[in-house]
Design an enzyme around this catalytic site. Structure first.
Site, mmCIF file in Angstrom:
data_model
loop_
_atom_site.group_PDB
_atom_site.id
_atom_site.type_symbol
_atom_site.label_atom_id
_atom_site.label_comp_id
_atom_site.label_asym_id
_atom_site.label_seq_id
_atom_site.Cartn_x
_atom_site.Cartn_y
_atom_site.Cartn_z
ATOM 1 N N SER A 110 87.288 69.280 -7.259
ATOM 2 C CA SER A 110 88.212 69.932 -6.346
ATOM 3 C C SER A 110 89.483 69.094 -6.181
ATOM 4 O O SER A 110 90.174 68.839 -7.163
ATOM 5 C CB SER A 110 87.474 70.203 -5.024
ATOM 6 O OG SER A 110 88.181 71.092 -4.211
ATOM 7 N N HIS A 253 81.562 76.531 -5.613
ATOM 8 C CA HIS A 253 82.582 75.483 -5.697
ATOM 9 C C HIS A 253 81.981 74.108 -5.995
ATOM 10 O O HIS A 253 82.603 73.286 -6.650
ATOM 11 C CB HIS A 253 83.357 75.454 -4.372
ATOM 12 C CG HIS A 253 84.557 74.570 -4.387
ATOM 13 N ND1 HIS A 253 85.650 74.802 -5.208
ATOM 14 C CD2 HIS A 253 84.856 73.446 -3.687
ATOM 15 C CE1 HIS A 253 86.564 73.859 -4.996
ATOM 16 N NE2 HIS A 253 86.101 73.025 -4.086
#
Length: 272
Positions: A110, A253
């Site tokens: 991320s 994610h």
């Protein structure tokens, strides 16, 4: 002598530290083979090095793993300024220099993946292999939503997951000990770091910089990822046409929290 992976209870106590520049004393956790090729692990927004703790036991034992707490996160210094992706990247560059690392692999998740990508673009000589987990060249509307929400919160936070589920409470079968500890550490991140880093994301677009990148690259993405969309993956694959891309269907994610063994298998193969 192989350095064992610290367990959840010992994670913070096992942190080492090094003064990397005038502003930052960086904390990190090391495991694996101290004479192996170095592998740096860079966590996401408001996470800490602990984000990699449940993945760590499945990674091959022949490398030297260094999981960093980025500035403003975990045990690392918390300056007033600055929290752009380029600031995180320059800190990692300074860490590589101060530690005297060579033939370095950088794995980022991320925000950490954008940091890793910018580092490998601006300092191509310092990164030999690059792994971008849940990445993007520029961020989307999820961050504006996080920013607007954080702005209205009283700090210290009591529970970030009510508004930052996308980041904090990745659904799935993740290690509950890791998740619980990580949540506590996220609660400790000061408001100015939450906001400064979110503002920093809004100016990032490393498309043009990516052409300087020379590292062998692997991109990992779960197709249930809400913050980092499929169109973002198409953009980065167009910018980095030589990169290997692996899609995990049904994963979100933080797929390496949901199934660390699955992700470690692909990482080990790439790191061979």
């Amino acid at each position: 002598e192989i350095i064992p992976v610290p367990d959840q209870a010992a994670w913070n106590a096992s942190k080492k530290s090094i003064q990397i520049n005038d502003a930052i004393k960086m904390r990190y956790v090391e495991w694996g083979n101290p004479s192996g090729d170095p592998v740096l692990l860079l966590h996401g927004y408001t996470d800490t090095s602990r984000a990699f703790s449940s993945l760590a036991p499945f990674l091959s034992k022949d490398k030297r793993y260094l999981a960093l707490d980025l500035r403003g996160h975990g045990g690392t210094s918390i300056p007033k300024c600055c929290y752009y992706v380029s600031d995180f990247a320059e800190d990692v560059s300074d860490f590589i220099d101060k530690m005297g690392l060579h033939n370095t692999t950088v794995i980022g998740h991320s925000m950490g993946s954008m940091t890793a990508g910018v580092l490998a673009s601006i300092h191509p000589d310092k990164v030999s292999r690059l792994v971008l987990i849940s990445t993007a060249l520029k961020t989307g509307p999820v961050l504006e939503w996080v920013y607007d929400t954080v702005l209205q919160k009283d700090f210290p936070l009591d529970d970030p997951s009510e508004f930052a589920k996308e980041w904090v409470a990745a659904p799935g079968k993740h290690d509950n000990g890791m998740a619980k500890n990580l949540k506590t550490e996220e609660l400790a991140v000061p408001k100015h770091v939450w906001l400064s880093a979110a503002r920093g994301f809004s100016i990032i677009n490393w498309t043009a910089a990516s052409k300087y990148l020379t590292a062998k690259t692997l991109i990992l993405w779960g197709n249930q990822n809400q913050p980092m969309t499929e169109s973002m993956q198409n953009d980065i694959r167009a910018a980095l046409p030589k990169a290997k891309f692996i899609q995990y269907n049904g994963f979100g994610h933080s797929m390496f929290w949901e199934d660390p063994e699955m992700v470690a298998k692909d990482l080990n193969e790439f790191l061979k």
